[in-house]
Design a protein around this motif. Structure first.
Motif, PDB file in Angstrom:
ATOM      1  N   HIS A 147      44.920 -65.630 -51.350  1.00  0.00           N
ATOM      2  CA  HIS A 147      43.768 -65.072 -52.070  1.00  0.00           C
ATOM      3  C   HIS A 147      44.273 -64.220 -53.234  1.00  0.00           C
ATOM      4  O   HIS A 147      45.245 -63.477 -53.082  1.00  0.00           O
ATOM      5  CB  HIS A 147      42.950 -64.214 -51.100  1.00  0.00           C
ATOM      6  CG  HIS A 147      41.592 -63.873 -51.584  1.00  0.00           C
ATOM      7  ND1 HIS A 147      41.364 -62.904 -52.524  1.00  0.00           N
ATOM      8  CD2 HIS A 147      40.389 -64.391 -51.260  1.00  0.00           C
ATOM      9  CE1 HIS A 147      40.066 -62.824 -52.754  1.00  0.00           C
ATOM     10  NE2 HIS A 147      39.463 -63.723 -52.009  1.00  0.00           N
ATOM     11  N   PRO A 148      43.616 -64.300 -54.397  1.00  0.00           N
ATOM     12  CA  PRO A 148      44.104 -63.549 -55.551  1.00  0.00           C
ATOM     13  C   PRO A 148      44.148 -62.035 -55.341  1.00  0.00           C
ATOM     14  O   PRO A 148      45.008 -61.353 -55.889  1.00  0.00           O
ATOM     15  CB  PRO A 148      43.154 -63.920 -56.683  1.00  0.00           C
ATOM     16  CG  PRO A 148      42.075 -64.727 -56.102  1.00  0.00           C
ATOM     17  CD  PRO A 148      42.462 -65.114 -54.722  1.00  0.00           C
ATOM     18  N   LYS A 149      43.252 -61.517 -54.538  1.00  0.00           N
ATOM     19  CA  LYS A 149      43.241 -60.070 -54.314  1.00  0.00           C
ATOM     20  C   LYS A 149      44.354 -59.606 -53.381  1.00  0.00           C
ATOM     21  O   LYS A 149      44.687 -58.436 -53.352  1.00  0.00           O
ATOM     22  CB  LYS A 149      41.884 -59.631 -53.770  1.00  0.00           C
ATOM     23  CG  LYS A 149      40.793 -59.697 -54.811  1.00  0.00           C
ATOM     24  CD  LYS A 149      39.537 -59.053 -54.312  1.00  0.00           C
ATOM     25  CE  LYS A 149      38.518 -59.001 -55.427  1.00  0.00           C
ATOM     26  NZ  LYS A 149      37.342 -58.250 -55.070  1.00  0.00           N
ATOM     27  N   LEU A 150      44.925 -60.524 -52.618  1.00  0.00           N
ATOM     28  CA  LEU A 150      45.965 -60.164 -51.660  1.00  0.00           C
ATOM     29  C   LEU A 150      47.368 -60.414 -52.196  1.00  0.00           C
ATOM     30  O   LEU A 150      48.349 -59.997 -51.584  1.00  0.00           O
ATOM     31  CB  LEU A 150      45.787 -60.956 -50.363  1.00  0.00           C
ATOM     32  CG  LEU A 150      44.457 -60.757 -49.635  1.00  0.00           C
ATOM     33  CD1 LEU A 150      44.373 -61.685 -48.431  1.00  0.00           C
ATOM     34  CD2 LEU A 150      44.292 -59.307 -49.222  1.00  0.00           C
ATOM     35  N   ARG A 151      47.496 -61.080 -53.335  1.00  0.00           N
ATOM     36  CA  ARG A 151      48.806 -61.526 -53.821  1.00  0.00           C
ATOM     37  C   ARG A 151      49.785 -60.398 -54.109  1.00  0.00           C
ATOM     38  O   ARG A 151      50.986 -60.593 -54.053  1.00  0.00           O
ATOM     39  CB  ARG A 151      48.643 -62.422 -55.040  1.00  0.00           C
ATOM     40  CG  ARG A 151      48.176 -61.705 -56.278  1.00  0.00           C
ATOM     41  CD  ARG A 151      47.866 -62.695 -57.409  1.00  0.00           C
ATOM     42  NE  ARG A 151      47.530 -61.982 -58.614  1.00  0.00           N
ATOM     43  CZ  ARG A 151      48.396 -61.663 -59.553  1.00  0.00           C
ATOM     44  NH1 ARG A 151      49.650 -62.025 -59.448  1.00  0.00           N
ATOM     45  NH2 ARG A 151      48.012 -60.993 -60.620  1.00  0.00           N
ATOM     46  N   ASN A 152      49.289 -59.208 -54.411  1.00  0.00           N
ATOM     47  CA  ASN A 152      50.183 -58.072 -54.682  1.00  0.00           C
ATOM     48  C   ASN A 152      50.312 -57.128 -53.489  1.00  0.00           C
ATOM     49  O   ASN A 152      50.939 -56.084 -53.591  1.00  0.00           O
ATOM     50  CB  ASN A 152      49.702 -57.305 -55.913  1.00  0.00           C
ATOM     51  CG  ASN A 152      49.828 -58.142 -57.165  1.00  0.00           C
ATOM     52  OD1 ASN A 152      50.784 -58.884 -57.327  1.00  0.00           O
ATOM     53  ND2 ASN A 152      48.853 -58.050 -58.049  1.00  0.00           N
ATOM     54  N   ASP A 153      49.720 -57.505 -52.378  1.00  0.00           N
ATOM     55  CA  ASP A 153      49.774 -56.701 -51.163  1.00  0.00           C
ATOM     56  C   ASP A 153      51.190 -56.741 -50.587  1.00  0.00           C
ATOM     57  O   ASP A 153      51.843 -57.788 -50.577  1.00  0.00           O
ATOM     58  CB  ASP A 153      48.773 -57.269 -50.143  1.00  0.00           C
ATOM     59  CG  ASP A 153      48.617 -56.384 -48.935  1.00  0.00           C
ATOM     60  OD1 ASP A 153      49.567 -56.351 -48.120  1.00  0.00           O
ATOM     61  OD2 ASP A 153      47.567 -55.751 -48.790  1.00  0.00           O
ATOM     62  N   ALA A 154      51.666 -55.619 -50.097  1.00  0.00           N
ATOM     63  CA  ALA A 154      53.024 -55.533 -49.545  1.00  0.00           C
ATOM     64  C   ALA A 154      53.210 -56.461 -48.348  1.00  0.00           C
ATOM     65  O   ALA A 154      54.322 -56.907 -48.066  1.00  0.00           O
ATOM     66  CB  ALA A 154      53.333 -54.098 -49.149  1.00  0.00           C
ATOM     67  N   ASN A 155      52.135 -56.769 -47.623  1.00  0.00           N
ATOM     68  CA  ASN A 155      52.224 -57.626 -46.438  1.00  0.00           C
ATOM     69  C   ASN A 155      51.901 -59.089 -46.726  1.00  0.00           C
ATOM     70  O   ASN A 155      51.714 -59.874 -45.802  1.00  0.00           O
ATOM     71  CB  ASN A 155      51.287 -57.101 -45.344  1.00  0.00           C
ATOM     72  CG  ASN A 155      51.709 -55.740 -44.868  1.00  0.00           C
ATOM     73  OD1 ASN A 155      52.890 -55.452 -44.755  1.00  0.00           O
ATOM     74  ND2 ASN A 155      50.740 -54.882 -44.608  1.00  0.00           N
ATOM     75  N   TYR A 156      51.813 -59.457 -47.999  1.00  0.00           N
ATOM     76  CA  TYR A 156      51.499 -60.841 -48.351  1.00  0.00           C
ATOM     77  C   TYR A 156      52.575 -61.743 -47.766  1.00  0.00           C
ATOM     78  O   TYR A 156      53.772 -61.544 -48.012  1.00  0.00           O
ATOM     79  CB  TYR A 156      51.429 -60.979 -49.875  1.00  0.00           C
ATOM     80  CG  TYR A 156      50.786 -62.252 -50.361  1.00  0.00           C
ATOM     81  CD1 TYR A 156      49.465 -62.554 -50.058  1.00  0.00           C
ATOM     82  CD2 TYR A 156      51.496 -63.151 -51.146  1.00  0.00           C
ATOM     83  CE1 TYR A 156      48.871 -63.707 -50.523  1.00  0.00           C
ATOM     84  CE2 TYR A 156      50.897 -64.306 -51.618  1.00  0.00           C
ATOM     85  CZ  TYR A 156      49.590 -64.579 -51.302  1.00  0.00           C
ATOM     86  OH  TYR A 156      48.998 -65.731 -51.764  1.00  0.00           O
ATOM     87  N   PRO A 157      52.205 -62.738 -46.954  1.00  0.00           N
ATOM     88  CA  PRO A 157      53.206 -63.497 -46.191  1.00  0.00           C
ATOM     89  C   PRO A 157      53.967 -64.569 -46.974  1.00  0.00           C
ATOM     90  O   PRO A 157      54.780 -65.277 -46.395  1.00  0.00           O
ATOM     91  CB  PRO A 157      52.364 -64.145 -45.091  1.00  0.00           C
ATOM     92  CG  PRO A 157      51.019 -64.301 -45.696  1.00  0.00           C
ATOM     93  CD  PRO A 157      50.836 -63.110 -46.600  1.00  0.00           C
ATOM     94  N   PHE A 158      53.716 -64.700 -48.260  1.00  0.00           N
ATOM     95  CA  PHE A 158      54.363 -65.749 -49.031  1.00  0.00           C
ATOM     96  C   PHE A 158      55.273 -65.147 -50.093  1.00  0.00           C
ATOM     97  O   PHE A 158      54.804 -64.717 -51.133  1.00  0.00           O
ATOM     98  CB  PHE A 158      53.320 -66.652 -49.685  1.00  0.00           C
ATOM     99  CG  PHE A 158      52.378 -67.257 -48.704  1.00  0.00           C
ATOM    100  CD1 PHE A 158      52.754 -68.369 -47.962  1.00  0.00           C
ATOM    101  CD2 PHE A 158      51.124 -66.705 -48.493  1.00  0.00           C
ATOM    102  CE1 PHE A 158      51.894 -68.919 -47.035  1.00  0.00           C
ATOM    103  CE2 PHE A 158      50.257 -67.260 -47.577  1.00  0.00           C
ATOM    104  CZ  PHE A 158      50.637 -68.366 -46.840  1.00  0.00           C
TER     105      PHE A 158
END
Length: 189
Positions: A147-158
Motif C-alpha cells: 500500500h502506498p501509505k505503508l511503503r515508508n513504514d519501518a515495518n514494511y515487509p518488502f
C-alpha cells in the motif's frame, strides 16, 4: 502500475486476484508513484464516485478530465532519457489512448502486459467472493500490505532492491516506485 515488490510477489507463486473487495481509496488500485525531476509524483486514475461501497470490478473510470494525456506526458517527461524508455514505451502507451470503462479491466490488462515483458505467464485466478482472510497455507494475502501509505513504514515487509534511477544524482535511490521506474531504468531482469 504497482511497485516492484508487487511484481516480485506475483512472479513465483500462484496468484489469486481479489475481484470482489470493496474499492479502497488511496491504494495502488488507481495510483502509481513515479520519479520526476521534482521528486516523487503520484499518478491517480480518477474514478466515478459512489455514495455506497462498490465492488472493485464495478468501479468506473472518470474521463471528465484528460488524465490519460496528463499521465503519459508525465511519464514521457520523467523517463524519456532513461536507457529503456524507447524500447518499452510502445507497450505502455496504448493504455493512455484506449478508454476503459472499468478500473479493474484497465489494471488486469496492464498487469498482463507488464508481467509478459518480464517474462512471466500472468494468468491469475479471480476470487469468487470476498473473504476478509485467507488461510496462510493456501495464499499469502498482500491486499492490505502492499500500500502506498505503508511503503515508508519501518515495518514494511518488502525491502527495496536498489537499482540505478534517472534522478538518483538529485534524490538518491527512491524505493517502492511503480514498476515502470524499474522497467525504463534497468530493463527486464
Amino acid at each position: 502500475m504497482p511497485p516492484l515488490e508487487y511484481i516480485r510477489c506475483c512472479q513465483n507463486s500462484e496468484v489469486l486476484m481479489e475481484a470482489h473487495e470493496n474499492y479502497t481509496k488511496q491504494s495502488y488500485r488507481n495510483r502509481a508513484l513515479i520519479a520526476t525531476g521534482n521528486g516523487v509524483q503520484t499518478l491517480t486514475i480518477p474514478v466515478l464516485r459512489s455514495a455506497h461501497k462498490i465492488p472493485i470490478r464495478d468501479v468506473r473510470i472518470d474521463y471528465a478530465m484528460p488524465w490519460q494525456r496528463q499521465h503519459w506526458r508525465s511519464i514521457d517527461t520523467a523517463y524519456s532519457n532513461t536507457p529503456y524508455f524507447l524500447y518499452f514505451q510502445d507497450f505502455l502507451h496504448p493504455f493512455y489512448e484506449k478508454k476503459y470503462d472499468f478500473l479493474f479491466d484497465f489494471n488486469m490488462e496492464l498487469m498482463q502486459v507488464i508481467m509478459k515483458l518480464y517474462g512471466f505467464d500472468f494468468q491469475p485466478a479471480l476470487t469468487d467472493e470476498y473473504l476478509s482472510e485467507y488461510s496462510s497455507e493456501d495464499y499469502n494475502d498482500y491486499r492490505l500490505i502492499i500500500h502506498p501509505k505503508l511503503r515508508n513504514d519501518a515495518n514494511y515487509p518488502f525491502p527495496s532492491e536498489e537499482y540505478t534511477q534517472i534522478f538518483d544524482d538529485r534524490f538518491g535511490f527512491i524505493p517502492h516506485l511503480s514498476i515502470i521506474d524499474h522497467l525504463f531504468n534497468v530493463g527486464i531482469y
